[in-house]
Design a protein around this motif. Structure first.
Motif, short mmCIF file in Angstrom:
data_model
loop_
_atom_site.label_atom_id
_atom_site.label_comp_id
_atom_site.label_asym_id
_atom_site.label_seq_id
_atom_site.Cartn_x
_atom_site.Cartn_y
_atom_site.Cartn_z
N PRO A 16 -12.01 -39.77 18.58
CA PRO A 16 -13.44 -39.73 19.14
C PRO A 16 -13.15 -40.22 20.64
O PRO A 16 -12.39 -40.79 21.19
N THR A 72 -18.79 -44.22 16.97
CA THR A 72 -17.29 -43.88 16.83
C THR A 72 -16.88 -43.18 15.15
O THR A 72 -15.97 -42.52 15.00
N HIS A 73 -17.51 -44.18 14.43
CA HIS A 73 -17.01 -43.91 12.95
C HIS A 73 -17.76 -42.60 12.46
O HIS A 73 -17.23 -41.80 11.98
N ARG A 76 -15.65 -39.92 13.80
CA ARG A 76 -14.38 -39.84 12.93
C ARG A 76 -14.57 -38.86 11.90
O ARG A 76 -13.78 -37.93 11.48
N GLN A 77 -15.88 -39.14 11.01
CA GLN A 77 -15.96 -38.21 9.99
C GLN A 77 -16.31 -36.73 10.32
O GLN A 77 -15.85 -36.07 9.85
N PHE A 90 -6.21 -40.89 13.08
CA PHE A 90 -7.59 -41.19 13.86
C PHE A 90 -7.12 -41.88 15.12
O PHE A 90 -6.88 -43.04 15.07
N ASP A 92 -7.67 -43.87 18.66
CA ASP A 92 -8.40 -44.18 19.76
C ASP A 92 -8.18 -43.36 21.06
O ASP A 92 -7.06 -43.20 21.46
N TRP A 173 -13.96 -40.46 5.89
CA TRP A 173 -13.83 -41.79 6.40
C TRP A 173 -15.27 -42.62 6.50
O TRP A 173 -16.33 -41.77 6.35
N ASP A 182 -13.48 -49.32 9.31
CA ASP A 182 -12.21 -49.40 9.07
C ASP A 182 -11.73 -50.32 7.89
O ASP A 182 -10.82 -50.05 7.36
#
Length: 356
Positions: A16, A72-73, A76-77, A90, A92, A173, A182
């Motif tokens: 991300p 961010t999440h 990720r997905q 994943f 950072d 995710w 997370d």
């Protein structure tokens, strides 16, 4: 020279990106320096306004996608859905890997077909020029996040290599809750299959910077942030009870420690010494009652977690006093009795920023 595509492992690295121009070049360089190259390197930009995009485009090996304003999440997905590799990690935008990171974690998963994920031990750093990894080695260790529930010992997804099939089994995710995705991921994965950890550190976590989302949340909304984590842990405890009925009551009891911890954080935000003393008294009582993990270990986890939430809010003088207090609290005494005596919140300066 061998063809790097032919020797690439079936791994997707998903990064991300949001205004990460200061770090993304070094992060991508650490991915491309892997002794076992990843087949897919996917960067998902969340709406950067700096030079991040231009830097990523200078790496022809990297696929760039745009997914602005999602967080961010969700990012990720989004990247996971655009990957196909059997193993997924994943990373950072400001974290770094030793060149053997993917090689060692993928070897752990090859050698342990039952494991759903492999976790690296980690280092922290502020400046990559000062980062020095010890010589890495392969050393599998048992690792179960549920051993420390409701706390977890994975600071960031950057340290973990996950089997795609198991991540798909929990729905990908868990991006529905930005505060606790997370936390949900590690406990849900570990409920389906065991994890394995490597005994050497091959991943490095950059010490907080003010642009990080978690730092902003802790500065502005720490109490709300923690309450959301508590709610998620209580839901995870109930979920665990469905798949492991013998643990149902114990997991819910373990969540009780989070209530006085939330009051400690609220007291700090409000600069309320009366509430702080009451919260610390309740916290010590809860530590005394708790049967698992061992009281000394649990005290360490409580102190480490509170320190992480409080650190951005404290002044430099506060932080100077907080560190030795933590040291006294986690010292030779095997019991939690009296560990709060060294910190008097009434002497603290009021934080300059307040939750909105």
């Amino acid at each position: 020279m061998s063809d790097p595509v032919a020797t690439a492992a079936d791994i997707a690295v998903i990064i991300p990106l949001f205004n990460g121009a200061a770090w993304i070049r070094q992060t991508l360089a650490s991915v491309l320096a892997q002794t076992l190259p990843a087949r897919e390197i996917i960067v998902v930009d969340d709406g950067s306004s700096d030079d991040s995009i231009a830097i990523v485009r200078s790496f022809p090996e990297v696929a760039l996608h745009r997914h602005p304003g999602k967080g961010t999440h969700q990012t990720r997905q989004f990247g996971f859905e655009r990957s196909t590799a059997a193993l997924v990690t994943f990373l950072d935008q400001d974290d770094l890997w030793h060149p053997r990171h993917l090689e060692l974690l993928s070897t752990l998963l090859r050698d342990d077909p039952a494991a759903c994920a492999a976790v690296s031990r980690t280092l922290t750093y502020e400046d990559e020029r000062e980062l020095h990894f010890p010589t890495p080695f392969l050393g599998p260790e048992r690792f179960d996040p549920w051993d420390s529930f409701p706390f977890h010992r994975i600071d960031t997804p950057s340290f973990v290599l996950i089997r795609r099939s198991v991540l798909e089994a929990i729905g990908g995710w868990p991006a529905r809750n930005a505060w606790s995705s997370d936390v949900q991921a590690w406990f849900q994965l570990a409920s389906l299959a065991p994890m394995v950890r490597n005994a050497s550190a091959t991943a490095a976590y950059r010490v907080q910077h003010r642009e990080a989302t978690s730092t902003r949340w802790r500065l502005e909304r720490a109490h709300e942030y923690f309450l959301n984590i508590r709610t998620s842990c209580e839901a995870l405890a109930r979920e665990r009870g469905l798949s492991h009925p013998a643990e149902a009551e114990r997991r819910l009891r373990q969540c009780r420690i989070l209530e006085p911890m939330a009051e400690v954080i609220e007291a700090l935000e409000r600069a309320d010494p009366v509430l702080m003393r009451s919260a610390l008294t309740q916290l010590e009582a809860e530590l005394t009652r708790s049967e698992s993990p061992g009281s000394a270990t649990l005290a360490d986890l409580v102190i480490g977690t509170l320190s992480w939430y409080m650190r951005p809010t404290l002044t430099s003088g506060d932080a100077w006093q907080w560190r030795p207090w933590c040291g006294r609290s986690t010292g030779a005494s095997p019991t939690p009795s009296g560990i709060w005596d060294g910190w008097c919140p009434s002497t603290r300066r009021v934080p300059t920023r307040r939750p909105s």
